[in-house]
Structure formats: structure tokens, C-alpha cells
Scaffold this active site. Structure first.
Site, PDB file in Angstrom:
ATOM      1  N   CYS A   1      -7.470   2.518   9.946  1.00 29.65           N
ATOM      2  CA  CYS A   1      -7.953   1.390   9.131  1.00 29.65           C
ATOM      3  C   CYS A   1      -7.308   1.523   7.756  1.00 29.65           C
ATOM      4  O   CYS A   1      -6.254   2.153   7.628  1.00 29.65           O
ATOM      5  CB  CYS A   1      -9.483   1.362   9.084  1.00 29.65           C
ATOM      6  SG  CYS A   1     -10.245   2.842   8.390  1.00 29.65           S
TER       7      CYS A   1
ATOM      8  N   ASP B   1     -13.483  -5.336   7.623  1.00 29.66           N
ATOM      9  CA  ASP B   1     -13.722  -4.301   6.617  1.00 29.66           C
ATOM     10  C   ASP B   1     -15.164  -4.436   6.097  1.00 29.66           C
ATOM     11  O   ASP B   1     -15.522  -5.469   5.538  1.00 29.66           O
ATOM     12  CB  ASP B   1     -12.708  -4.536   5.490  1.00 29.66           C
ATOM     13  CG  ASP B   1     -12.806  -3.502   4.390  1.00 29.66           C
ATOM     14  OD1 ASP B   1     -13.780  -2.719   4.390  1.00 29.66           O
ATOM     15  OD2 ASP B   1     -11.915  -3.490   3.538  1.00 29.66           O
TER      16      ASP B   1
ATOM     17  N   ASN C   1      -9.777   4.895   5.853  1.00 29.60           N
ATOM     18  CA  ASN C   1     -10.188   6.004   6.733  1.00 29.60           C
ATOM     19  C   ASN C   1     -11.530   6.608   6.299  1.00 29.60           C
ATOM     20  O   ASN C   1     -11.751   7.809   6.410  1.00 29.60           O
ATOM     21  CB  ASN C   1      -9.099   7.087   6.807  1.00 29.60           C
ATOM     22  CG  ASN C   1      -9.316   8.132   7.912  1.00 29.60           C
ATOM     23  OD1 ASN C   1      -8.954   9.289   7.745  1.00 29.60           O
ATOM     24  ND2 ASN C   1      -9.911   7.743   9.021  1.00 29.60           N
TER      25      ASN C   1
ATOM     26  N   CYS D   1     -14.497   4.211   6.722  1.00 30.45           N
ATOM     27  CA  CYS D   1     -15.522   3.380   7.386  1.00 30.45           C
ATOM     28  C   CYS D   1     -15.178   3.150   8.856  1.00 30.45           C
ATOM     29  O   CYS D   1     -15.743   3.797   9.754  1.00 30.45           O
ATOM     30  CB  CYS D   1     -15.693   2.033   6.669  1.00 30.45           C
ATOM     31  SG  CYS D   1     -16.338   2.171   4.981  1.00 30.45           S
ATOM     32  N   ARG D   2     -14.238   2.235   9.131  1.00 33.02           N
ATOM     33  CA  ARG D   2     -14.002   1.811  10.518  1.00 33.02           C
ATOM     34  C   ARG D   2     -13.348   2.872  11.396  1.00 33.02           C
ATOM     35  O   ARG D   2     -13.842   3.150  12.495  1.00 33.02           O
ATOM     36  CB  ARG D   2     -13.164   0.515  10.526  1.00 33.02           C
ATOM     37  CG  ARG D   2     -13.893  -0.671   9.944  1.00 33.02           C
ATOM     38  CD  ARG D   2     -12.931  -1.798   9.621  1.00 33.02           C
ATOM     39  NE  ARG D   2     -12.043  -1.450   8.518  1.00 33.02           N
ATOM     40  CZ  ARG D   2     -11.039  -2.199   8.090  1.00 33.02           C
ATOM     41  NH1 ARG D   2     -10.777  -3.351   8.696  1.00 33.02           N
ATOM     42  NH2 ARG D   2     -10.292  -1.816   7.075  1.00 33.02           N
ATOM     43  N   SER D   3     -12.239   3.452  10.942  1.00 31.19           N
ATOM     44  CA  SER D   3     -11.539   4.373  11.853  1.00 31.19           C
ATOM     45  C   SER D   3     -12.287   5.690  12.092  1.00 31.19           C
ATOM     46  O   SER D   3     -12.272   6.184  13.234  1.00 31.19           O
ATOM     47  CB  SER D   3     -10.078   4.607  11.443  1.00 31.19           C
ATOM     48  OG  SER D   3      -9.975   5.175  10.170  1.00 31.19           O
TER      49      SER D   3
HETATM   50  P1  4NP Z   1     -12.102   1.259   5.880  1.00 26.64           P
HETATM   51  O1  4NP Z   1     -12.909   0.566   4.674  1.00 26.64           O
HETATM   52  O2  4NP Z   1     -10.676   0.736   5.782  1.00 26.64           O
HETATM   53  O3  4NP Z   1     -12.796   0.768   7.089  1.00 26.64           O
HETATM   54  O4  4NP Z   1     -12.210   2.760   5.653  1.00 26.64           O
HETATM   55  C1  4NP Z   1     -12.501   0.615   3.337  1.00 26.64           C
HETATM   56  C2  4NP Z   1     -12.741   1.746   2.595  1.00 26.64           C
HETATM   57  C3  4NP Z   1     -12.374   1.782   1.266  1.00 26.64           C
HETATM   58  C4  4NP Z   1     -11.785   0.679   0.679  1.00 26.64           C
HETATM   59  C5  4NP Z   1     -11.546  -0.448   1.434  1.00 26.64           C
HETATM   60  C6  4NP Z   1     -11.896  -0.483   2.767  1.00 26.64           C
HETATM   61  N1  4NP Z   1     -11.437   0.702  -0.704  1.00 26.64           N
HETATM   62  O5  4NP Z   1     -10.960  -0.317  -1.195  1.00 26.64           O
HETATM   63  O6  4NP Z   1     -11.596   1.756  -1.363  1.00 26.64           O
END
Ligand code: 4NP
Length: 164
Positions: A13, A130, A16, A18-20
Site C-alpha cells: 500500500c 486508504d 505500510n 494500514c492496508r498492507s
Molecule cells: P496505508 O495508509 O497506505 O494503508 O498504510 C496510509 C498510511 C499513512 C499515510 C497515508 C496512507 N500517510 O499519509 O502518512
């Protein structure tokens, strides 16, 4: 496959956190439940390095715990060497997909990259959204989509491994 002993799966993602890592934890749990942990290795990474070394987001961990998962991998950034190390690479959304493909050194590497929701069996959604700026419902939706698409993905991996 990268070697004859294990099939290596990488979820990717943006951050790294939340989703992945959730996909990693869910997929590891169903792989273990089916007794396939000696045949399938699972990891996750992010296309951005904002959170390298951090545990998954506390909201993602809490929602996961409520469903019986433990999300505890540390964030790392996706690199082009991952194309050599993994047999299949799953992108959560189109932005992740395009950023991964941009690093692919050759056509064999490109062919390893898939969209996670292509393995969903019951959802029409074409990406895992996201949840970072969402409320609780965003995190629950991520888990719903990932539980379903991880089931579909395991069927594909088992087919590739000639299991069943
Ligand atoms: P992820 O979510 O891609 O599912 O881990 C996010 C985590 C952090 C951020 C954006 C999306 N950020 O902008 O810090």
C-alpha cells in the site's frame, strides 16, 4: 516461483501501516489455518517511506484485534529488489499499482503485480480505499474487503502450487 520450496506473497500500500500489514496478518492467519505456512511466505511494504520502522496504525491494530488478528509487522519501503524476492505482488489501489510498476525492471517483474481486489469474490469495489483519514467505518471496510480478497488470493496461490 523464486525457489522450489515456498511461494512468496507481498502486499503493498502507500504507508505500510494500514492496508498492507492488515492484508499480511489476515493472509498469514488463513495460510496457517490451512497448514500451508511451510509453503507460503507473506510480507508487506509501502511505496512511500513516511512510516519506516513503525508498527501498524493503532486504529488498524485495534480493529484487527476485534476480529482476532494480530497486526505487528514493522513498516518498510518497497524496493525494486522485491521483484526478485516475491512471486506475486498485490497492490491495494491504482496509485500503488502504478508506483510499483514504475520500478519494474522487466516484463517478468511487471507480470507479478496484481490489484488486490481482482481476487475479491463478493465485492464490486475495484480497490481497497486508504482508511488513514477515515473513521472507524473506513477501517472496517478495509477488513471486509481484505478478508474476502485474501480468500480468493489463497485459491489462486494454491492453484499455482498445484494444491487441490
Ligand atoms: P496505508 O495508509 O497506505 O494503508 O498504510 C496510509 C498510511 C499513512 C499515510 C497515508 C496512507 N500517510 O499519509 O502518512
Amino acid at each position: 516461483m523464486s525457489d522450489n520450496t515456498t511461494y512468496k506473497v507481498l502486499f503493498v500500500c502507500l504507508g505500510n501501516i494500514c492496508r498492507s500489514p492488515a492484508a499480511e496478518g489476515i493472509f498469514k492467519k488463513i495460510v496457517r489455518k490451512q497448514g500451508l505456512n511451510n509453503k507460503i511466505e507473506v510480507d508487506s511494504a509501502g511505496t512511500a517511506g513516511y512510516h519506516v520502522g513503525e508498527l501498524p496504525d493503532s486504529r488498524m491494530r485495534q480493529h484487527g484485534t476485534r476480529r482476532g488478528y494480530k497486526f505487528d509487522s514493522l513498516s518498510r519501503k518497497f524496493t525494486s529488489s522485491d521483484f526478485d524476492r516475491f512471486d506475486i505482488i498485490l497492490a491495494m489501489d491504482d496509485s500503488n499499482y502504478n508506483n510499483i510498476l514504475r520500478l519494474a525492471p522487466d516484463l517478468d517483474s511487471e507480470a507479478k503485480v496484481h490489484r488486490m481486489m481482482d481476487f475479491s469474490k463478493k465485492y464490486e469495489n475495484d480497490h481497497v480505499p486508504d482508511p488513514y483519514y477515515s473513521g472507524a467505518e473506513g477501517f472496517e471496510l478495509v477488513l471486509d474487503l481484505l478478508e474476502d480478497s485474501c480468500d480468493g488470493l489463497l485459491e489462486k496461490v494454491k492453484k499455482d502450487l498445484s494444491i487441490q
